[in-house]
Design an enzyme around this catalytic site. Sequence first.
Site, PDB file in Angstrom:
ATOM      1  N   VAL A 108       0.828  -0.988  -0.113  1.00  0.00           N
ATOM      2  CA  VAL A 108       0.031   0.395   0.025  1.00  0.00           C
ATOM      3  C   VAL A 108       0.861   1.298   0.102  1.00  0.00           C
ATOM      4  CG1 VAL A 108      -1.683   1.251   1.303  1.00  0.00           C
ATOM      5  CG2 VAL A 108      -1.494  -0.915   1.493  1.00  0.00           C
ATOM      6  N   CYS A 109       0.756   2.185  -0.739  1.00  0.00           N
ATOM      7  CA  CYS A 109       1.300   3.110  -1.147  1.00  0.00           C
ATOM      8  C   CYS A 109       2.909   3.124  -0.869  1.00  0.00           C
ATOM      9  CB  CYS A 109       1.223   4.006   0.241  1.00  0.00           C
ATOM     10  SG  CYS A 109       1.381   5.776   0.389  1.00  0.00           S
ATOM     11  N   ALA A 110       4.402   3.862  -0.573  1.00  0.00           N
ATOM     12  CA  ALA A 110       4.960   3.992  -0.112  1.00  0.00           C
ATOM     13  C   ALA A 110       5.886   2.340   0.102  1.00  0.00           C
ATOM     14  CB  ALA A 110       5.500   4.846   0.671  1.00  0.00           C
ATOM     15  N   GLY A 111       4.984   1.100   0.186  1.00  0.00           N
ATOM     16  CA  GLY A 111       4.788  -0.084   0.633  1.00  0.00           C
ATOM     17  C   GLY A 111       6.101  -0.735  -0.494  1.00  0.00           C
ATOM     18  N   THR A 123       1.592   3.319  -6.810  1.00  0.00           N
ATOM     19  CA  THR A 123       1.883   3.675  -5.934  1.00  0.00           C
ATOM     20  C   THR A 123       0.905   5.504  -5.417  1.00  0.00           C
ATOM     21  OG1 THR A 123       3.871   4.166  -3.689  1.00  0.00           O
ATOM     22  CG2 THR A 123       4.507   4.890  -5.693  1.00  0.00           C
TER      23      THR A 123
END
Length: 302
Positions: free
Chosen positions: A105-108, A125
Amino acid sequence: MSHIVFLLVPGVHLLDLAGPAQVFSTAAGFGHPYTLSYVAEQPQVTTAQGLPLVAGLDWPELGPGDLIVVPGWRAVTLADAPALGSATLKVLRDHHAGGGTVASVCAGAEALGQAGLLDGRRCTTHHDVQDELALRHPGAVVVRDVLFTADDRVITSAGIASGIDLALHLVATDHGPAAAARAAREMVVYARRNGHEPQSSAMLRHRSHLDDTVHRAQNLIDARFDRPLPLPTLAAAVGVSERTLTRLFGRATGLTPLRYQQTLRLERAQHLISHGATIDAAARSVGFEDPRMLRRLRARTV
């Protein structure tokens, strides 16, 4: 998948974590076999919102049917991301190599990139760091303006609330669109997504509209797509005429109610067939009285 493991890093965003966790937890409450675990490289992780979280240090034993999720964290740039140890990155690589699924999720997505899992694969992202992700991992195919992508058991989402869309997509893939719709209703969120990512579930792909009447009709179809649902019954249930429902449904989704139901049936049947079911068994399971209808729909899709 049954065991969902969230990898927590310092500065993790609460909603990146809590959104998907709530989806899987809600689905588990309805009897679907999900078990949630939380792992970190230190026993306590402080979130971006200041709430301390306790996590395990040891990874559970995972199999091909399990999922690792890396929620995003607060950082001005991906270069500022918390450094993950080589042992953690190896777990990500080995799990995927063994047939498991990894998601971010996102910056993951940066963690998946560090593990080498984005090379040659489509990913996304948060829009603020998409360009940087592409620069840091030139082998990745960064897709913009979508909520999530899925490519060879590597699933990435755009950020924050899109983790909910990602989790609903996985529940729909595992247990059918009705299961995802039920979880979404329980959470009081629309089972929808924006964009035109072709690997999203049909249920989510046709939910990117704002017509409440059509959403209510879709809720009914999602919940019983494998049973007969005549247009008069559907129209009466949402309080409009058959002609009005057909017009509104077509304008919002590009499909008739029947075609939408058939799309859900076809997608679920394809999933069953990919897991070893015969065409006849899959057809019966999703509500086709005659397997020839499923064969015709599959031929049209091809």
